[in-house]
Write a protein that holds these residues in place. Sequence first.
Motif, PDB file in Angstrom:
ATOM      1  N   GLY A  35       4.988  -5.876   6.576  1.00 37.19           N
ATOM      2  CA  GLY A  35       4.847  -4.636   5.839  1.00 37.19           C
ATOM      3  C   GLY A  35       6.050  -4.301   4.975  1.00 37.19           C
ATOM      4  N   PRO A  36       5.943  -3.205   4.216  1.00 38.19           N
ATOM      5  CA  PRO A  36       7.038  -2.776   3.348  1.00 38.19           C
ATOM      6  C   PRO A  36       8.139  -2.095   4.145  1.00 38.19           C
ATOM      7  CG  PRO A  36       5.266  -1.186   3.248  1.00 38.19           C
ATOM      8  CD  PRO A  36       4.773  -2.318   4.124  1.00 38.19           C
ATOM      9  N   CYS A  37       9.339  -2.094   3.583  1.00 43.02           N
ATOM     10  CA  CYS A  37      10.443  -1.359   4.211  1.00 43.02           C
ATOM     11  C   CYS A  37      11.427  -0.900   3.137  1.00 43.02           C
ATOM     12  CB  CYS A  37      11.160  -2.219   5.247  1.00 43.02           C
ATOM     13  SG  CYS A  37      12.163  -1.240   6.409  1.00 43.02           S
ATOM     14  N   HIS A  38      11.966   0.265   3.379  1.00 40.59           N
ATOM     15  CA  HIS A  38      12.954   0.895   2.500  1.00 40.59           C
ATOM     16  C   HIS A  38      14.201   1.120   3.365  1.00 40.59           C
ATOM     17  CE1 HIS A  38      14.794   3.832  -0.211  1.00 40.59           C
ATOM     18  NE2 HIS A  38      14.700   4.772   0.718  1.00 40.59           N
ATOM     19  N   THR A  39      15.200   0.279   3.194  1.00 36.94           N
ATOM     20  CA  THR A  39      16.377   0.294   4.067  1.00 36.94           C
ATOM     21  C   THR A  39      17.573   0.861   3.320  1.00 36.94           C
ATOM     22  OG1 THR A  39      15.549  -1.679   5.208  1.00 36.94           O
ATOM     23  CG2 THR A  39      17.851  -1.077   5.580  1.00 36.94           C
ATOM     24  N   GLU A  40      18.180   1.906   3.890  1.00 38.24           N
ATOM     25  CA  GLU A  40      19.333   2.559   3.284  1.00 38.24           C
ATOM     26  C   GLU A  40      20.610   2.019   3.916  1.00 38.24           C
ATOM     27  OE1 GLU A  40      18.004   6.439   4.313  1.00 38.24           O
ATOM     28  OE2 GLU A  40      17.053   6.776   2.370  1.00 38.24           O
ATOM     29  N   VAL A  41      21.570   1.655   3.067  1.00 38.40           N
ATOM     30  CA  VAL A  41      22.770   0.954   3.524  1.00 38.40           C
ATOM     31  C   VAL A  41      23.984   1.513   2.790  1.00 38.40           C
ATOM     32  CG1 VAL A  41      23.740  -1.342   3.995  1.00 38.40           C
ATOM     33  CG2 VAL A  41      21.282  -1.102   3.625  1.00 38.40           C
ATOM     34  N   ARG A  42      25.118   1.584   3.491  1.00 37.12           N
ATOM     35  CA  ARG A  42      26.365   1.994   2.852  1.00 37.12           C
ATOM     36  C   ARG A  42      27.369   0.848   2.868  1.00 37.12           C
ATOM     37  NH1 ARG A  42      28.414   8.237   3.088  1.00 37.12           N
ATOM     38  NH2 ARG A  42      26.586   9.075   2.004  1.00 37.12           N
TER      39      ARG A  42
ATOM     40  N   GLU B  36      19.496   3.669   7.695  1.00 35.34           N
ATOM     41  CA  GLU B  36      18.121   3.798   8.188  1.00 35.34           C
ATOM     42  C   GLU B  36      17.292   2.638   7.675  1.00 35.34           C
ATOM     43  OE1 GLU B  36      17.685   8.719   8.127  1.00 35.34           O
ATOM     44  OE2 GLU B  36      16.430   7.454   6.848  1.00 35.34           O
ATOM     45  N   ALA B  37      16.349   2.190   8.480  1.00 37.51           N
ATOM     46  CA  ALA B  37      15.322   1.255   8.033  1.00 37.51           C
ATOM     47  C   ALA B  37      13.988   1.974   8.158  1.00 37.51           C
ATOM     48  CB  ALA B  37      15.334  -0.016   8.872  1.00 37.51           C
ATOM     49  N   ASN B  38      13.383   2.283   7.020  1.00 41.97           N
ATOM     50  CA  ASN B  38      12.156   3.078   6.987  1.00 41.97           C
ATOM     51  C   ASN B  38      10.969   2.155   6.717  1.00 41.97           C
ATOM     52  OD1 ASN B  38      13.362   5.973   6.933  1.00 41.97           O
ATOM     53  ND2 ASN B  38      14.508   4.873   5.374  1.00 41.97           N
ATOM     54  N   PRO B  39      10.078   1.961   7.686  1.00 41.09           N
ATOM     55  CA  PRO B  39       8.976   0.997   7.539  1.00 41.09           C
ATOM     56  C   PRO B  39       7.838   1.544   6.676  1.00 41.09           C
ATOM     57  CG  PRO B  39       8.839   2.066   9.672  1.00 41.09           C
ATOM     58  CD  PRO B  39      10.097   2.579   9.029  1.00 41.09           C
ATOM     59  N   ARG B  40       8.111   1.661   5.403  1.00 41.12           N
ATOM     60  CA  ARG B  40       7.156   2.227   4.446  1.00 41.12           C
ATOM     61  C   ARG B  40       7.639   1.896   3.048  1.00 41.12           C
ATOM     62  NH1 ARG B  40      10.178   6.178   2.274  1.00 41.12           N
ATOM     63  NH2 ARG B  40      11.611   7.368   3.596  1.00 41.12           N
TER      64      ARG B  40
ATOM     65  N   GLY C 217       7.587  -6.420 -12.148  1.00 42.55           N
ATOM     66  CA  GLY C 217       6.185  -6.743 -12.357  1.00 42.55           C
ATOM     67  C   GLY C 217       5.371  -6.769 -11.081  1.00 42.55           C
ATOM     68  N   ARG C 218       6.006  -6.471  -9.943  1.00 43.57           N
ATOM     69  CA  ARG C 218       5.320  -6.427  -8.652  1.00 43.57           C
ATOM     70  C   ARG C 218       5.192  -4.986  -8.190  1.00 43.57           C
ATOM     71  NH1 ARG C 218       2.492 -10.585  -7.411  1.00 43.57           N
ATOM     72  NH2 ARG C 218       2.167  -9.310  -5.545  1.00 43.57           N
ATOM     73  N   SER C 219       4.047  -4.614  -7.696  1.00 41.66           N
ATOM     74  CA  SER C 219       3.840  -3.269  -7.173  1.00 41.66           C
ATOM     75  C   SER C 219       3.936  -3.285  -5.654  1.00 41.66           C
ATOM     76  CB  SER C 219       2.467  -2.737  -7.587  1.00 41.66           C
ATOM     77  OG  SER C 219       2.160  -1.557  -6.878  1.00 41.66           O
ATOM     78  N   PRO C 220       4.987  -2.693  -5.072  1.00 41.99           N
ATOM     79  CA  PRO C 220       5.069  -2.637  -3.605  1.00 41.99           C
ATOM     80  C   PRO C 220       3.871  -1.935  -2.975  1.00 41.99           C
ATOM     81  CG  PRO C 220       7.182  -2.069  -4.588  1.00 41.99           C
ATOM     82  CD  PRO C 220       6.186  -2.129  -5.711  1.00 41.99           C
ATOM     83  N   ILE C 221       3.334  -0.930  -3.654  1.00 42.82           N
ATOM     84  CA  ILE C 221       2.179  -0.214  -3.099  1.00 42.82           C
ATOM     85  C   ILE C 221       0.955  -1.125  -3.075  1.00 42.82           C
ATOM     86  CG2 ILE C 221       0.570   1.682  -3.501  1.00 42.82           C
ATOM     87  CD1 ILE C 221       2.909   3.340  -4.493  1.00 42.82           C
ATOM     88  N   LEU C 222       0.698  -1.834  -4.184  1.00 41.08           N
ATOM     89  CA  LEU C 222      -0.438  -2.748  -4.215  1.00 41.08           C
ATOM     90  C   LEU C 222      -0.267  -3.859  -3.185  1.00 41.08           C
ATOM     91  CD1 LEU C 222      -3.069  -3.799  -5.377  1.00 41.08           C
ATOM     92  CD2 LEU C 222      -1.745  -4.920  -7.196  1.00 41.08           C
TER      93      LEU C 222
ATOM     94  N   ALA D  64       1.369  -3.708  -0.393  1.00 41.60           N
ATOM     95  CA  ALA D  64       1.138  -3.144   0.938  1.00 41.60           C
ATOM     96  C   ALA D  64      -0.356  -2.971   1.199  1.00 41.60           C
ATOM     97  CB  ALA D  64       1.866  -1.804   1.071  1.00 41.60           C
ATOM     98  N   TRP D  65      -1.105  -2.543   0.180  1.00 41.73           N
ATOM     99  CA  TRP D  65      -2.561  -2.429   0.335  1.00 41.73           C
ATOM    100  C   TRP D  65      -3.191  -3.788   0.628  1.00 41.73           C
ATOM    101  CZ3 TRP D  65      -3.725   1.095  -4.506  1.00 41.73           C
ATOM    102  CH2 TRP D  65      -3.349   2.413  -4.209  1.00 41.73           C
ATOM    103  N   LEU D  66      -2.733  -4.813  -0.092  1.00 38.31           N
ATOM    104  CA  LEU D  66      -3.278  -6.149   0.140  1.00 38.31           C
ATOM    105  C   LEU D  66      -3.014  -6.608   1.572  1.00 38.31           C
ATOM    106  CD1 LEU D  66      -2.304  -7.865  -3.236  1.00 38.31           C
ATOM    107  CD2 LEU D  66      -4.610  -7.275  -2.457  1.00 38.31           C
ATOM    108  N   LEU D  67      -1.807  -6.327   2.074  1.00 38.22           N
ATOM    109  CA  LEU D  67      -1.498  -6.684   3.460  1.00 38.22           C
ATOM    110  C   LEU D  67      -2.430  -5.954   4.423  1.00 38.22           C
ATOM    111  CD1 LEU D  67       2.409  -6.730   3.627  1.00 38.22           C
ATOM    112  CD2 LEU D  67       0.865  -8.687   3.648  1.00 38.22           C
ATOM    113  N   THR D  68      -2.729  -4.717   4.109  1.00 37.78           N
ATOM    114  CA  THR D  68      -3.571  -3.907   4.985  1.00 37.78           C
ATOM    115  C   THR D  68      -4.968  -4.502   5.155  1.00 37.78           C
ATOM    116  OG1 THR D  68      -2.362  -1.902   4.382  1.00 37.78           O
ATOM    117  CG2 THR D  68      -4.538  -1.602   5.333  1.00 37.78           C
TER     118      THR D  68
END
Length: 291
Positions: free
Chosen positions: A143-150, A160-164, A179-184, A186-190
Amino acid sequence: YNIPHMLVSDPGQLDEAVRRLGFPMIAKPPAEAISYGVRRVDDMAQLVEAWQELSGIRRSLRGQPRSGDVLLETYVEGVEVSVETMTVNGHTHVFGVTSKDLFGDPAYIECGHTFPVPLPDEERDQLYAAVVGTLEAIGYDHGPCHTEVRRTESGWRVIEANPRTPSSCMTMLVTDVTGRSPILDAWLLTIGEVPAIEPVRHSGGAAVRMIYPQRRGVLERVDGVEAAASVPGVQVLLHVEKGDHLLQRMDNSACVGFTYCSGPDRLEAQALADKAAAHLDFVVEDGTREL
């Protein structure tokens, strides 16, 4: 890569947290969104106040039950970025690095982003290793992830590692540049499909500026929208209308919209998004003009 932390479920643990973590520290809910409740505390009085407020909230912004626990973390200095990824069958694909512009103490509210952030090869490899290693350590394999790092004096530290997928138009940044859509994807993975993510190539840059009103009030109108939209390459994306209640800036829920720009360079796009944002005036019912 982790930051020293302690989950507190009782006020009697606060003294121990101070001994273990020291001041300053960050207090926040262990599960929330949009930076809700996150703040820096510099002494015992502020820590007690943060505990009393955060532990008393028993429903999340989504209406889900909250335990009342409070997560405390050692405060670390450093430039903060996020890394946008998609993990497929245990392999993590990296879209790139996003800048994070913050208003700063005492709360840490995002006011803008640019993509992609260029880094020297060695530093980028260390950052990616920190993110991928974190996802492997927590068993996140799909799945997708949005990871915040300092970036600190001792290296990259994961906040934080946010699984979305990320919010605040960051998926638009990624899509326009790669040219890649993370939302699309993620939908394909679903639905059981495997998106053809690699290789990811960057072309140009993009930026978004988050718009916040400065005072509370009932919105009468927004001036300057046409002027803002006339800035080359800029989209004005507002999600408020006449009659809405404007909030003061306490977390990202107070954001009333975005100015978004994509172009040949992320810093040029940022300058154009800022220029557009400067045209916007929010006027509330008492006649006060909000810049």
